[in-house]
Design a protein around this motif. Structure first.
Motif, mmCIF file in Angstrom:
data_model
loop_
_atom_site.group_PDB
_atom_site.id
_atom_site.type_symbol
_atom_site.label_atom_id
_atom_site.label_comp_id
_atom_site.label_asym_id
_atom_site.label_seq_id
_atom_site.Cartn_x
_atom_site.Cartn_y
_atom_site.Cartn_z
ATOM 1 N N ARG A 114 -8.649 -20.193 -1.736
ATOM 2 C CA ARG A 114 -8.326 -20.395 -2.933
ATOM 3 C C ARG A 114 -7.690 -19.000 -2.361
ATOM 4 N NH1 ARG A 114 -10.616 -18.280 -8.987
ATOM 5 N NH2 ARG A 114 -8.991 -18.227 -9.773
ATOM 6 N N MET A 115 -6.258 -18.678 -2.742
ATOM 7 C CA MET A 115 -5.478 -17.610 -2.980
ATOM 8 C C MET A 115 -5.428 -16.350 -3.803
ATOM 9 S SD MET A 115 -1.079 -17.433 -3.054
ATOM 10 C CE MET A 115 -1.284 -19.455 -1.532
ATOM 11 N N ASP A 116 -5.626 -15.201 -3.052
ATOM 12 C CA ASP A 116 -5.452 -14.763 -4.087
ATOM 13 C C ASP A 116 -4.449 -14.302 -4.843
ATOM 14 O OD1 ASP A 116 -7.869 -13.351 -3.247
ATOM 15 O OD2 ASP A 116 -7.517 -12.298 -1.270
ATOM 16 N N ASN A 117 -4.340 -13.600 -5.886
ATOM 17 C CA ASN A 117 -2.916 -13.115 -6.588
ATOM 18 C C ASN A 117 -2.450 -12.470 -5.892
ATOM 19 O OD1 ASN A 117 -4.271 -14.910 -8.852
ATOM 20 N ND2 ASN A 117 -5.209 -12.394 -9.552
ATOM 21 N N GLY A 118 -0.621 -12.150 -6.269
ATOM 22 C CA GLY A 118 0.016 -12.140 -5.484
ATOM 23 C C GLY A 118 0.331 -12.193 -4.154
ATOM 24 N N TYR A 119 0.706 -13.555 -3.811
ATOM 25 C CA TYR A 119 0.446 -13.378 -2.653
ATOM 26 C C TYR A 119 1.868 -15.078 -2.517
ATOM 27 C CZ TYR A 119 -2.426 -10.627 -0.314
ATOM 28 O OH TYR A 119 -3.389 -9.080 0.098
ATOM 29 N N PRO A 120 2.917 -14.614 -1.388
ATOM 30 C CA PRO A 120 2.874 -14.602 -0.173
ATOM 31 C C PRO A 120 3.035 -12.672 -0.110
ATOM 32 C CG PRO A 120 4.671 -15.580 -0.383
ATOM 33 C CD PRO A 120 3.817 -16.417 -1.420
ATOM 34 N N ARG A 121 3.311 -12.270 1.148
ATOM 35 C CA ARG A 121 3.764 -10.686 0.926
ATOM 36 C C ARG A 121 4.301 -10.240 2.057
ATOM 37 N NH1 ARG A 121 -1.538 -7.142 -1.448
ATOM 38 N NH2 ARG A 121 -1.134 -8.304 -3.354
ATOM 39 N N PRO A 122 4.930 -9.978 2.919
ATOM 40 C CA PRO A 122 6.371 -9.639 3.934
ATOM 41 C C PRO A 122 5.453 -8.840 4.726
ATOM 42 C CG PRO A 122 6.600 -7.812 1.789
ATOM 43 C CD PRO A 122 5.585 -8.671 1.688
ATOM 44 N N MET A 123 5.597 -10.153 6.256
ATOM 45 C CA MET A 123 5.207 -9.227 7.343
ATOM 46 C C MET A 123 4.691 -8.283 7.565
ATOM 47 S SD MET A 123 2.716 -10.860 8.976
ATOM 48 C CE MET A 123 2.409 -10.478 11.087
ATOM 49 N N SER A 124 5.772 -7.455 7.134
ATOM 50 C CA SER A 124 6.000 -5.752 7.541
ATOM 51 C C SER A 124 4.915 -5.179 6.477
ATOM 52 C CB SER A 124 7.499 -5.338 6.234
ATOM 53 O OG SER A 124 7.383 -5.772 5.139
ATOM 54 N N ASN A 125 4.218 -5.318 5.720
ATOM 55 C CA ASN A 125 2.814 -4.778 5.398
ATOM 56 C C ASN A 125 1.900 -4.421 6.707
ATOM 57 O OD1 ASN A 125 3.897 -4.644 3.211
ATOM 58 N ND2 ASN A 125 2.315 -6.702 2.413
ATOM 59 N N TRP A 126 1.786 -5.442 7.855
ATOM 60 C CA TRP A 126 1.383 -4.960 9.115
ATOM 61 C C TRP A 126 2.520 -4.378 9.335
ATOM 62 C CZ3 TRP A 126 -3.449 -7.619 9.691
ATOM 63 C CH2 TRP A 126 -4.053 -8.781 8.853
ATOM 64 N N ARG A 127 2.072 -2.874 10.132
ATOM 65 C CA ARG A 127 2.789 -2.226 10.699
ATOM 66 C C ARG A 127 2.854 -2.432 12.211
ATOM 67 N NH1 ARG A 127 1.938 3.889 9.731
ATOM 68 N NH2 ARG A 127 0.362 3.842 11.473
ATOM 69 N N GLY A 128 3.989 -2.949 12.354
ATOM 70 C CA GLY A 128 4.240 -2.978 14.258
ATOM 71 C C GLY A 128 4.101 -3.879 14.396
ATOM 72 N N VAL A 129 3.091 -5.198 13.660
ATOM 73 C CA VAL A 129 3.106 -6.519 13.923
ATOM 74 C C VAL A 129 4.777 -7.407 13.868
ATOM 75 C CG1 VAL A 129 2.057 -8.475 13.916
ATOM 76 C CG2 VAL A 129 0.869 -6.843 13.220
ATOM 77 N N PRO A 130 5.093 -7.795 15.351
ATOM 78 C CA PRO A 130 6.385 -8.911 14.383
ATOM 79 C C PRO A 130 6.373 -10.490 13.922
ATOM 80 C CG PRO A 130 4.918 -9.302 16.582
ATOM 81 C CD PRO A 130 4.394 -8.632 16.451
ATOM 82 N N LYS A 131 7.355 -10.829 13.023
ATOM 83 C CA LYS A 131 7.137 -11.949 12.339
ATOM 84 C C LYS A 131 6.832 -13.373 13.555
ATOM 85 C CE LYS A 131 12.399 -12.233 12.559
ATOM 86 N NZ LYS A 131 13.425 -12.798 11.365
#
Length: 453
Positions: free
Chosen positions: A344-361
């Motif tokens: 089950r997906m949590d509310n509010g997704y998808p979100r931007p990969m920028s939330n994972w600081r320093g991780v590339p897309k």
């Protein structure tokens, strides 16, 4: 002798009964007389912390409700100092051997005898699958673990109290004749695969955990959590249960490649997605479909389209990551990510990969390394080390060639499995990486389809 009892009656209705409850389960020591208000407040805080509810130090409605929740009658703490330990499994005594026997003395008439035998065997084998233990069912004579059903007084100085009270109890391993034995209250109505009655599988797995020397865990998803959850479809041991049993008896040396294989032409020839979920499932997939693996086998109906199993996910995902600390599974694609609890997906997704600081897309894989508990991402021939709350560690990325034995030009998928090994997939093969020796185990790579699917 330490005993475990699963209690279900609502008994706490006032402060005196709450005091008795706290004393019974190890939060309060009343040997010296009645506690003062500060001692009572501290005991309530300990209980609230263990139960993972709001720590108020007061006998509020939430606390009262938790005290009246079905639970195991074994103490949660031997002393208040136990509250200083990490919120994880607790260990009691252990067997000095790993080859154990069990015998079913009698059976409840609530279910067909062959169903009782099946449930008991499957329940005890869950612990074998996760550890270095093996179990043999014996039909007569003595055994390490004797299993019986009886009402009321049944010869062990711990009488049952009729329907709706104590459901079962078990004893830690010991040299005493009763050590390891598990008793089930015949006054209960035992059921299988039903939300009504008392689910025999859950009770049995919990009790056998105590028979093998496990205490209570503060992890809510663990079977060794004190509170009875009832029927759970596709019930599996939690990673915390597995860590506990392996701390006592080591891991199961049998690997997934030892399970009966499926012809390659009926399987995916390559894997680009690998992860786990909180319910104990393992998922392996490609751009469009995925297989689900439970109890060492593939359930009927798989492979499934990714979006049919995880509603809301797109196809052609880049990677996935199961994070045990919150029980969530993360899926990554391009510049976005999704978060699920089981399917089950949590509310509010998808979100931007920028939330994972320093991780590339457009990453290639994601996994947790058991050596240090850090999150790792790979992209092409490089890898990144990530710490939640801080981001990617300085001086990263580093060349993937530093991981001894892995293909230096990159991997397609990776994940940490229940045996604390990290598995990397590339093309039609996979590599088992030993996190202790920091190198790929001998004999790898192995064909993925025949070993896993």
């Amino acid at each position: 002798m330490v005993t475990c009892c699963l209690a279900q009656k609502n008994r706490v209705k006032n402060e005196d009964q709450a005091m008795a409850y706290l004393n019974k389960y190890g939060y309060l020591d009343m040997k010296g007389g009645m506690p003062n208000s500060q001692e009572m407040k501290t005991a309530l805080e300990y209980f609230q912390r263990f139960a993972n509810i709001t720590m108020t130090g007061c006998l509020d409605s939430e606390t009262m409700a938790m005290m009246n929740t079905p639970r195991c009658g074994m103490v949660d703490m031997d002393s208040p100092a136990d509250m200083m330990r990490k919120k994880r499994y607790a260990l009691g005594s252990r067997w000095s051997k790993t080859e154990l026997t069990y015998r079913i003395i009698n059976r409840t008439p609530d279910l067909p005898a062959n169903e009782v035998d099946r449930i008991i065997t499957e329940s005890i084998e869950k612990w074998a699958d996760a550890s270095g233990l093996t179990f043999t069912l014996v039909k007569s004579g003595n055994a390490d673990i004797l299993i019986s059903f009886a009402p009321g007084s049944h010869g062990d100085d711990n009488p049952f109290d009729g329907p709706g009270g104590v459901l079962a109890h078990a004893y830690y391993p010991s040299s005493n004749a009763i050590g390891g034995d598990a008793h089930f209250d015949e006054d209960e109505r035992y059921t299988d695969a039903s939300f009504s009655g008392t689910n025999l599988e859950w009770v049995a797995v919990h009790e056998f955990g105590h028979s093998l020397g496990l205490g209570h865990s503060q992890i809510e998803g663990a079977v060794m959590y004190p509170y009875y959850t009832g029927y759970v479809p596709n019930f599996q041991l939690n990673s915390d249960d597995i860590a506990g049993i392996q701390a006592h008896y080591g891991e199961n040396v049998g690997e997934p490649e030892n399970t009966p294989s499926t012809p390659v032409d009926k399987c995916m020839t390559s894997i680009t997605l690998a992860t786990r979920t909180l319910d104990g499932s393992t998922y392996l997939g490609n751009a469009t479909h995925l297989y689900r693996r439970t109890d060492g086998s593939i359930p009927d109906g798989y492979p499934k389209v990714i979006g049919n199993e995880f509603l809301g996910l797109p196809t052609a995902l880049d990677a996935a990551l199961y994070y045990p600390r919150n029980g969530k599974t993360y899926f990554f694609k391009g510049s976005q990510y999704w978060r699920f609890r089981n399917q089950r997906m949590d509310n509010g997704y998808p979100r931007p990969m920028s939330n994972w600081r320093g991780v590339p897309k457009d990453i290639s894989s994601a996994f947790i390394w058991s050596r240090n508990g850090k999150i790792y991402f790979t992209k092409g021939d490089e890898y990144y080390r990530y710490t939640p709350g801080y981001g990617v560690t300085s001086h990263y990325p580093q060349p993937l060639s530093q991981w001894d034995g892995l293909p230096s030009h990159g991997v397609d998928a990776a994940f940490q499995w229940t045996n604390a090994r990290t598995y990397f997939f590339k093309g039609s093969e996979y590599y088992r990486f030993n996190d202790i020796t920091e190198s790929v185990d001998d004999g790898y790579p192995i064909n993925t389809a025949t070993a896993w699917l």
